[in-house]
Motif scaffolding. Sequence first.
Motif, PDB file in Angstrom:
ATOM      1  N   GLN A 127     -31.249 -42.755 -16.279  1.00  0.00           N
ATOM      2  CA  GLN A 127     -30.416 -41.607 -15.674  1.00  0.00           C
ATOM      3  C   GLN A 127     -29.152 -42.501 -15.250  1.00  0.00           C
ATOM      4  OE1 GLN A 127     -30.366 -38.636 -15.712  1.00  0.00           O
ATOM      5  NE2 GLN A 127     -28.537 -38.210 -14.503  1.00  0.00           N
ATOM      6  N   LEU A 128     -29.451 -43.586 -14.450  1.00  0.00           N
ATOM      7  CA  LEU A 128     -28.188 -44.749 -13.883  1.00  0.00           C
ATOM      8  C   LEU A 128     -27.434 -45.051 -14.925  1.00  0.00           C
ATOM      9  CD1 LEU A 128     -27.556 -45.428 -10.822  1.00  0.00           C
ATOM     10  CD2 LEU A 128     -28.689 -47.757 -11.392  1.00  0.00           C
ATOM     11  N   GLU A 129     -28.075 -45.600 -16.141  1.00  0.00           N
ATOM     12  CA  GLU A 129     -27.253 -46.030 -17.136  1.00  0.00           C
ATOM     13  C   GLU A 129     -26.313 -45.039 -17.792  1.00  0.00           C
ATOM     14  OE1 GLU A 129     -28.063 -47.848 -21.562  1.00  0.00           O
ATOM     15  OE2 GLU A 129     -29.281 -48.847 -19.779  1.00  0.00           O
ATOM     16  N   THR A 130     -27.118 -43.756 -18.024  1.00  0.00           N
ATOM     17  CA  THR A 130     -26.110 -42.692 -18.630  1.00  0.00           C
ATOM     18  C   THR A 130     -24.818 -42.236 -17.639  1.00  0.00           C
ATOM     19  OG1 THR A 130     -27.660 -41.162 -17.981  1.00  0.00           O
ATOM     20  CG2 THR A 130     -27.782 -42.016 -20.257  1.00  0.00           C
ATOM     21  N   PHE A 132     -23.329 -44.008 -15.504  1.00  0.00           N
ATOM     22  CA  PHE A 132     -22.117 -44.931 -15.319  1.00  0.00           C
ATOM     23  C   PHE A 132     -21.393 -45.478 -16.499  1.00  0.00           C
ATOM     24  CE2 PHE A 132     -24.461 -46.085 -11.068  1.00  0.00           C
ATOM     25  CZ  PHE A 132     -23.159 -45.996 -10.398  1.00  0.00           C
ATOM     26  N   SER A 133     -22.142 -45.161 -17.614  1.00  0.00           N
ATOM     27  CA  SER A 133     -21.803 -45.386 -19.192  1.00  0.00           C
ATOM     28  C   SER A 133     -20.775 -44.362 -19.335  1.00  0.00           C
ATOM     29  CB  SER A 133     -22.673 -45.562 -20.031  1.00  0.00           C
ATOM     30  OG  SER A 133     -23.570 -44.555 -20.309  1.00  0.00           O
ATOM     31  N   GLY A 134     -20.941 -42.979 -18.849  1.00  0.00           N
ATOM     32  CA  GLY A 134     -20.013 -42.033 -19.338  1.00  0.00           C
ATOM     33  C   GLY A 134     -18.885 -42.045 -18.360  1.00  0.00           C
ATOM     34  N   ASN A 135     -18.515 -42.688 -17.640  1.00  0.00           N
ATOM     35  CA  ASN A 135     -17.617 -42.737 -16.639  1.00  0.00           C
ATOM     36  C   ASN A 135     -16.843 -44.119 -16.872  1.00  0.00           C
ATOM     37  OD1 ASN A 135     -18.071 -40.348 -15.476  1.00  0.00           O
ATOM     38  ND2 ASN A 135     -19.301 -41.022 -13.783  1.00  0.00           N
ATOM     39  N   ALA A 136     -17.210 -44.945 -17.597  1.00  0.00           N
ATOM     40  CA  ALA A 136     -16.557 -46.356 -17.849  1.00  0.00           C
ATOM     41  C   ALA A 136     -15.183 -46.109 -18.401  1.00  0.00           C
ATOM     42  CB  ALA A 136     -17.479 -47.091 -18.935  1.00  0.00           C
ATOM     43  N   ILE A 137     -14.277 -47.031 -18.084  1.00  0.00           N
ATOM     44  CA  ILE A 137     -12.817 -46.783 -18.363  1.00  0.00           C
ATOM     45  C   ILE A 137     -12.542 -47.706 -19.691  1.00  0.00           C
ATOM     46  CG2 ILE A 137     -10.424 -47.360 -17.885  1.00  0.00           C
ATOM     47  CD1 ILE A 137     -11.356 -46.931 -14.741  1.00  0.00           C
TER      48      ILE A 137
END
Length: 137
Positions: A127-130, A132-137
């Motif tokens: 859940q943590l990975e998904t 932060f990976s969705g909001n990556a620039i």
Amino acid sequence: MEPCVSVNMRPYDVKIQGGTASLYTYPLGVVVPPPKDYVLWSMFNFSFMNVCCLGFAALVYSIKTRDAKVIGDREIGVLNSKKAKRCNIAATVLGILVFILICVMIGLVVAAYQDKLLQMMEDFWVQLETTFSGNAI
């Protein structure tokens, strides 16, 4: 007026006409040692291993033993000393058994929920990975 009477509160030796003698000196010259009061052991059991209030009972009997020493009643002192020792032994044994039982139960609970805890940790990291990976620039 009634005369003042002082009571010697030291249970070990008393001064008798310039010399020292034990409280339990009998007429034939036989000196019997005073009974043991298990006050320190009783205080430890009362503080840390007070299973079924046995530590408190041991402390009460230890104090009664000291009181009997002060007044010079050896028979009562020996009786209370034996009761204090028995209560201390019972409190120590039961305290150790309760400690072992608690440790075993904690171990069993951790072993029973180990798979569930591992799954929860894995779900958390996914859940943590998904997130932060969705909001990556």
